[in-house]
Design a protein around this motif. Structure first.
Motif, mmCIF file in Angstrom:
data_model
loop_
_atom_site.group_PDB
_atom_site.id
_atom_site.type_symbol
_atom_site.label_atom_id
_atom_site.label_comp_id
_atom_site.label_asym_id
_atom_site.label_seq_id
_atom_site.Cartn_x
_atom_site.Cartn_y
_atom_site.Cartn_z
ATOM 1 N N LYS A 100 -18.238 44.821 36.699
ATOM 2 C CA LYS A 100 -16.947 45.350 36.595
ATOM 3 C C LYS A 100 -15.960 45.212 37.581
ATOM 4 N N LYS A 101 -16.264 45.013 38.702
ATOM 5 C CA LYS A 101 -15.224 44.852 39.559
ATOM 6 C C LYS A 101 -14.608 43.448 39.630
ATOM 7 N N GLY A 102 -14.807 42.607 38.607
ATOM 8 C CA GLY A 102 -14.419 41.299 38.588
ATOM 9 C C GLY A 102 -15.160 40.262 38.966
ATOM 10 N N GLU A 103 -16.340 40.731 39.706
ATOM 11 C CA GLU A 103 -17.116 39.839 40.568
ATOM 12 C C GLU A 103 -18.458 39.148 39.946
ATOM 13 N N ALA A 104 -18.296 38.985 38.481
ATOM 14 C CA ALA A 104 -19.481 38.563 37.690
ATOM 15 C C ALA A 104 -19.517 37.383 38.062
ATOM 16 N N ALA A 105 -18.848 36.244 38.332
ATOM 17 C CA ALA A 105 -19.175 34.851 38.874
ATOM 18 C C ALA A 105 -20.012 34.976 40.158
ATOM 19 N N ARG A 106 -19.709 35.757 41.157
ATOM 20 C CA ARG A 106 -20.322 35.934 42.450
ATOM 21 C C ARG A 106 -21.807 36.476 42.199
ATOM 22 N N ALA A 107 -21.939 37.445 41.273
ATOM 23 C CA ALA A 107 -23.145 38.039 41.025
ATOM 24 C C ALA A 107 -24.117 36.905 40.297
ATOM 25 N N LEU A 108 -23.680 36.180 39.503
ATOM 26 C CA LEU A 108 -24.379 35.262 38.910
ATOM 27 C C LEU A 108 -24.640 34.148 39.817
ATOM 28 N N ALA A 114 -30.723 32.671 43.971
ATOM 29 C CA ALA A 114 -31.932 33.662 44.399
ATOM 30 C C ALA A 114 -33.231 33.183 43.598
ATOM 31 N N SER A 115 -32.828 33.015 42.286
ATOM 32 C CA SER A 115 -33.997 32.619 41.479
ATOM 33 C C SER A 115 -34.525 31.373 41.515
ATOM 34 N N LEU A 116 -33.615 30.267 41.927
ATOM 35 C CA LEU A 116 -34.326 29.060 42.155
ATOM 36 C C LEU A 116 -34.980 28.999 43.269
ATOM 37 N N LEU A 237 -18.624 31.603 41.983
ATOM 38 C CA LEU A 237 -20.218 30.961 41.922
ATOM 39 C C LEU A 237 -20.622 30.719 43.291
ATOM 40 N N LEU A 238 -19.706 29.726 43.880
ATOM 41 C CA LEU A 238 -20.205 29.197 45.360
ATOM 42 C C LEU A 238 -20.207 30.411 46.286
ATOM 43 N N ARG A 239 -19.366 31.486 46.265
ATOM 44 C CA ARG A 239 -19.635 32.411 47.129
ATOM 45 C C ARG A 239 -20.992 33.026 47.049
ATOM 46 N N GLY A 240 -21.034 33.214 45.630
ATOM 47 C CA GLY A 240 -22.533 33.831 45.562
ATOM 48 C C GLY A 240 -23.718 33.273 46.023
ATOM 49 N N VAL A 241 -23.793 31.893 45.784
ATOM 50 C CA VAL A 241 -24.780 30.818 46.400
ATOM 51 C C VAL A 241 -24.721 31.173 47.817
ATOM 52 N N ARG A 242 -23.626 31.295 48.377
ATOM 53 C CA ARG A 242 -23.482 31.517 49.994
ATOM 54 C C ARG A 242 -24.153 32.637 50.380
ATOM 55 N N ASP A 243 -23.877 33.629 49.646
ATOM 56 C CA ASP A 243 -24.433 34.878 49.797
ATOM 57 C C ASP A 243 -26.037 34.890 49.729
#
Lengths: 636, 358
Positions: A100-108, A114-116, A237-243
């Motif tokens: 909802k904050k527009g950070e869907a890609a980061r969450a995904l 994390a799943s991997l 997306l990549l930001r999420g991976v870094r997280d």
């Protein structure tokens, strides 16, 4: 042993195996993206096809599907706020706010990474643990499982945020409704009102789906815009991976949690992601963002529920006792292929076990890769005005709910728990707390009586038991500290309608207690405790409300009522005309009434939905709800 | 109207009428048909696996080689699925049902939830099963009679399902068993005995061979007896899969010096026939046209005679003689009828022993 491993390696690296793995992964991806279809539904779909395949290819399809579902069910959880499967619930809590904050890609991105990592960890543990798994599983007896269940309940404190009493009340309500069905100790029927469907307890799948999906749909229907409130889909997306990488110790701990608990049959796979989530909160220094979009709230459960798949395979392969619902179907698939999991397999065909492990690892990698590739296109769906996809989503939800037992009672349950879920959300009661109570009720009760029968007081001499009890106390204490340290200023207080709902729940609890009084002691103990707890917490909620300074406003009911009527009309349409025609009629009416601009697309979607449903039934053997007028017979 | 025109009208009407007759009235041909095999249990379970195994073999022996799809319908346990079938199944031969003890026993005992009626079902085929009772070696007796001296823990799912078979048996033998209810299935029960939480357990043949036999070979578990098979005269003989294990009545005799008899024994046999010896049936509504019913029966009979099938079945389902052809009628009859005396015995036994009412 080494040559067994080498044989397995050669097998896995073969083209036949890899191509079938891809088929399983792709099928799993499609199924998991549709809300509510993840988990056992997808696996069950493959059963008719794999019979007759050679063992190795069949195993590849099964493993491919099973492992990717835990990764891909993040899509509906993050993008729609609807768990893709029962094990995707916790991801919604922080994943959806991020979208909802527009950070869907980061969450995904974070979720997939994390799943991997979690999935690979699970596969590695599965390999290493094969040797010591047997004594470990055996050392977790009824007593240990009982305390594990109680540990799950203490997590409610963690999840409650500011409304501790309302969360506890929701948990007590969940425990009470979880005791509907057969009392484990005596076999007596409780709260079933002579309805056969309720006799074996309300099925979990439809409850979770209804509780989370229906309120979401109501919310979206009333808002009438796109899901992503902000226009920009920030490339994250990549930001999420870094997280995920920067939180790698959390990933590891969650994976460890997922694997170990996944190994214990009967604890309920759906609790694992709550335990992981709870752990993430408890171990965090700054807890303020949890529930509003803390990336760790996505990372922990996603890692745990992929690792869990590996863990749940251990008792399946070693004992032939499935560790979870999806491994039960997996085991059925193995048997159809002529493979018999259990001690015989461990001793005679251990290479199969290693093939499964490595198939699992590979599928996790491939699946994560595919999810990354598809993240952008799928995520951009959330920017489509909701009016176009609403009927499709609703129809899919109904279909998914129906797959629980394939009787119309599923749809009744969908409506009932959908309504309950909406009420819980509106009046500030934690739905995760409810689900925890609901899921753990049976396990806690039956393990309680079994512990008493099998061990008595001697259970306190068991080391693992004592360790788990200590963990419970610590967890409860943390929850208590958290609740106490909160000031009242930010809490949303229920207005008069919330009070009415609270009183209603208390009345239900009281009625339950009274109806149990004439039953045998072992039948009535658990529901009475739940009912009494419900009333105690309800009193606490009302007391707090009474003494608060800020009064809440009663929000308008008009929009939600219209939304509920919309959902109801879909069900009625299906009940009259059957799914294929009923869904189409509903869609067309919906588009017309909402005044959708692009008529062509609207009609195309409505017809496409019907066509899809017809294909699903004829090709994939997915059962559609039948209506009074069975139109499909017209087509032979 | 001229006679030729009338003839034409009559002729064409007759032709039209003939062409509208369902094709099946002419010959039981399943060409192009999809048959739904209802299974009132979840995917992956024992009955589901059995049904899918049969569904993969059956089409070869049926004219027109139809497609058979399995539909799992649960909701209220097996009873819910059985009720749903009795409500919705079509009578044109495209709906068949796989039943197991979980459907037969409640019917037998007059469970108020049951809406279906075995009297209205036509059986095409039956797969018998057997089981073995075993104990932890540490708790196992030197002589059968020693069992009477010790208290043995037993984990059970519930008193009104298939567990009636061991529960009544232990009661008849006058064993001192401490029964704990609430286990989720025989799988968890097996786990419980492995953990040492219970002393006695029983498993179906296939599960025993797969999971318990290796432990017996290691000396951790000791088999006591196999239930046995019910022969054509209604008597219980030794189970052919376990020729070295005594049957239940034999074991009883080893403890008490004489064979079991009386209403309790008759009740046990009735329940055993419903729950084990004729455990899984393939049935359809009895108002399915006769030629279709017979087509099913003869197709499954042919299947059962095929040595390729027998070999596969022996691996998957155990070394039991599959029941096909016209003898299935008698099998279903036996599995779903119980004398009032036996039923009365069970009802009062359940009330007295476990305070359970049906």
């Amino acid at each position: 042993m080494p040559d067994v491993i080498l044989t397995a390696m050669a097998n896995v690296a073969s083209f036949a195996f890899l191509s079938h793995l891809m088929i399983g992964v792709c099928l799993g991806l499609i199924v998991a993206i549709l809300p509510g279809f993840g988990g056992t539904v997808g696996l069950a779909l493959t059963l008719p096809f794999i019979y007759g395949m050679d063992a190795s290819s069949g195993v590849a399809v099964l493993v491919g599907l099973m492992s990717v579902v835990a990764t891909a069910d993040t899509f509906p959880a993050v993008l729609l706020g609807i768990p893709g499967s029962v094990s995707g619930q916790a991801t919604v809590v922080d994943g959806y706010p991020l979208a909802k904050k527009g950070e869907a890609a980061r969450a995904l991105g974070a979720a997939f990474a994390a799943s991997l990592m979690g999935g690979l960890f699970g596969a590695a543990v599965l390999t290493a643990a094969l040797q010591i798994a047997e004594p470990m599983i055996l050392s977790f007896g009824s007593g240990e499982l009982l305390v594990l269940g109680i540990l799950g309940v203490t997590m409610v404190g963690v999840l409650s945020g500011k409304n501790i009493f309302r969360a506890l009340m929701a948990a007590a309500l969940g425990l009470l409704i979880g005791s509907v069905g057969i009392a484990p100790a005596t076999g007596a029927y409780r709260f079933d009102f002579d309805i056969v469907y309720l006799g074996s307890g309300i099925p979990l799948t439809v409850v979770v789906l209804a509780l989370f999906a229906v309120p979401e749909m109501i919310e979206l229907l009333t808002r009438r815009s796109a899901i992503a409130e902000q226009r920009a889909l920030q490339g994250g997306l990549l930001r999420g991976v870094r997280d995920a990488i920067s939180n790698r110790w959390l990933v590891l701990r969650s994976a460890l949690l997922g694997t170990t608990i996944g190994m214990l049959p009967g604890i309920g796979g759906s609790v694992i992601d709550w335990l992981a989530y709870g752990h993430a909160v408890q171990s965090a220094k700054d807890k303020s963002e949890f529930g509003k979009g803390d990336i760790r709230g996505v990372i922990a459960p996603e890692s745990a529920n992929n690792a869990k798949e590996g863990g749940a395979l251990i008792p399946t392969m070693i004992f032939g006792i499935p560790g979870s619902a999806s491994t039960a179907v997996f085991m059925g698939g193995l048997i159809l292929l002529g493979l018999e999991p259990g001690l015989t397999m461990v001793m005679m065909s251990a290479d199969v076990i290693y093939v499964v492990i490595w198939g699992l690892a590979l599928a996790n990698i491939v699946g994560a890769g595919l999810c990354f590739a598809l993240a952008r296109p799928i995520a951009s769906l959330t920017r489509v005005p909701f009016d176009y996809i609403a009927p499709v989503l609703l129809a899919l939800l109904v279909l998914a709910g129906f797959q629980t037992t394939r009787t119309w009672n599923d749809l009744h349950a969908l409506l009932f728990f959908g309504l309950l879920g909406w009420a819980l959300l509106r009046y500030g009661f934690s739905r995760p707390a409810f689900v925890i109570g609901f899921v753990l009720a049976e396990g806690i009760e039956s393990n309680l009586y079994q512990t008493i029968d099998f061990y008595g007081w001697e259970v306190f001499q068991r080391p693992v038991f004592l360790i788990l009890v200590a963990m419970c106390l610590i967890s409860a204490y943390i929850g208590y500290r958290q609740a106490r340290g909160v000031t009242d200023s930010g809490a949303k207080r229920p207005a008069i309608d919330g009070v009415i709902f609270t009183l209603l729940c208390a009345a239900v609890g009281l009625a339950a207690v009274i109806s149990m009084l004439d039953k045998s002691p072992q039948t009535r103990l658990f529901p009475i405790v739940a009912g009494v707890a419900l009333n105690l917490f309800a009193a606490a909620v009302l007391a707090r409300n009474w003494f608060s300074t800020q009064k809440g406003e009663v929000e308008s009911y008009r929009a939600p009522m219209i939304a509920m009527a919309t959902i109801g009309s879909l069900i009625i349409s299906i009940a009259a005309f059957g799914y294929v025609i009923g869904a189409a009629i509903f869609s067309l009416c919906f588009y017309f009434i909402r005044g959708v601009q692009n008529r062509l697309v609207a009609v195309g979607l409505a017809l496409g939905l019907s066509a899809l449903a017809a294909i699903l039934q004829s090709q994939l053997n997915i059962q559609l709800p039948e209506g009074m007028i069975d139109v499909t017979t017209l087509f032979g | 109207m001229s006679s030729s025109r009338r003839d034409f009208l009559v002729g064409s009407t007759a032709l039209a009428a003939l062409s509208m007759t369902p094709q099946w009235a002419l010959a039981a041909d399943f060409e192009g048909k999809t048959i739904t095999f209802w299974v009132p249990y979840r995917e992956g379970g024992g009955t589901d696996t059995w049904a899918r195994f049969l569904a993969s073999w059956m089409p070869k022996y049926m004219d027109g080689e139809p497609t058979i799809v399995v539909r799992n319908v649960t909701g209220g346990g097996a009873i819910g699925g059985g009720n749903e079938f009795s409500r919705r199944a079509k009578s044109d031969g495209t709906d068949i049902l796989g039943t197991a003890g979980g459907l037969q026993l409640p019917f037998l005992l007059g469970d108020s939830r049951v809406e279906y009626d075995y009297g209205k079902w036509f059986p095409a085929y039956a797969s018998p099963f057997g089981g073995v009772v075993y104990a932890r070696t540490e708790a196992a007796p030197e002589n059968p009679a020693d069992l009477l001296n010790s208290e043995l823990g037993f984990g059970s799912i519930g008193a009104t399902g298939s567990d009636l078979i061991p529960l009544i048996a232990f009661s008849l033998m006058q064993l001192n068993t401490k029964v704990t209810f609430g286990l989720k299935g025989r799988g968890p029960a097996r786990l419980a005995i492995l953990r040492g939480e219970v002393d006695l357990d029983y498993q179906t043949t296939s599960s025993y061979l797969k999971n318990v036999q290796p432990l017996v070979d290691e000396g951790k578990m000791t088999p006591l007896f196999a239930w046995g098979v019910v022969n054509a005269d209604g008597e219980v003989e030794r189970d052919p899969t376990f020729p070295d294990l005594p049957s239940f009545p034999e074991y009883y005799a080893m403890i008490h010096g004489e064979a079991p008899s009386g209403p309790g024994w008759e009740a046990w046999k009735a329940v055993y026939s419903a729950g084990f010896a004729y455990q899984k049936f393939v049935v359809m509504p009895d108002d399915v046209p006769e030629d279709i019913r017979n087509a099913y029966r003869s197709a499954m009979d042919a299947m059962a005679q095929d040595s390729a099938f027998q070999q596969a079945a022996a691996e998957k389902l155990g070394a039991y003689q599959q029941i096909s052809g016209d003898v299935v009628d008698a099998a279903l009859e036996r599995a779903t009828s119980m004398s009032d005396e036996a039923k009365g015995w069970i009802v009062s036994w359940l009330k007295d022993t476990y305070d359970v009412e049906i």
